[in-house]
Scaffold this active site. Structure first.
Site, PDB file in Angstrom:
ATOM      1  N   CYS A  31      -4.913   0.572  -8.489  1.00 56.90           N
ATOM      2  CA  CYS A  31      -4.359  -0.382  -7.529  1.00 56.90           C
ATOM      3  C   CYS A  31      -5.132  -0.193  -6.229  1.00 56.90           C
ATOM      4  O   CYS A  31      -6.247   0.325  -6.244  1.00 56.90           O
ATOM      5  CB  CYS A  31      -2.862  -0.182  -7.350  1.00 56.90           C
ATOM      6  N   LEU A  32      -4.558  -0.575  -5.119  1.00 55.85           N
ATOM      7  CA  LEU A  32      -5.270  -0.461  -3.858  1.00 55.85           C
ATOM      8  C   LEU A  32      -5.183   0.946  -3.270  1.00 55.85           C
ATOM      9  O   LEU A  32      -6.182   1.547  -2.916  1.00 55.85           O
ATOM     10  CB  LEU A  32      -4.738  -1.502  -2.866  1.00 55.85           C
TER      11      LEU A  32
END
Length: 100
Positions: free
Chosen positions: A81-82
């Protein structure tokens, strides 16, 4: 930031090495994030909110929706994810569904 069963996170270099093997890389960012920031090569995007349902789909339905073979519970999978928070949640979801 990335998560793997044996490690809480992976470096970019470790991921690059892993991707030379037969591993499924699932990006759990939202679709708009992928559109904005770009797709990670050789990954499939399954937003975190869809992940539990996706991992319980019929394999044919999974292939139709995500254009990828559905992972078996023993297949190596990496979530990203980020910042790492959602990938850790994704790992917990997959583990709770019996993925190792």
């Amino acid at each position: 930031s990335l998560c793997a069963s044996g490690a809480s996170s992976l470096s970019y270099r470790e991921l690059k090495e892993l991707k030379k093997t037969d591993i499924l890389h699932i990006d759990v960012r939202e679709r708009w994030e992928v559109d904005r920031d770009g797709k990670i090569p050789a990954s499939i995007n399954i937003p975190l909110g869809e992940l539990v349902e996706a991992l319980q789909m019929d394999p044919t339905e999974f292939k139709e929706q995500y254009n990828q073979k559905m992972p078996s519970k023993s297949d190596p999978v990496v979530f990203s994810c980020l910042a790492g928070k959602r990938s850790k949640q994704a790992l917990a979801f997959a583990t709770s569904l019996g993925f190792n």
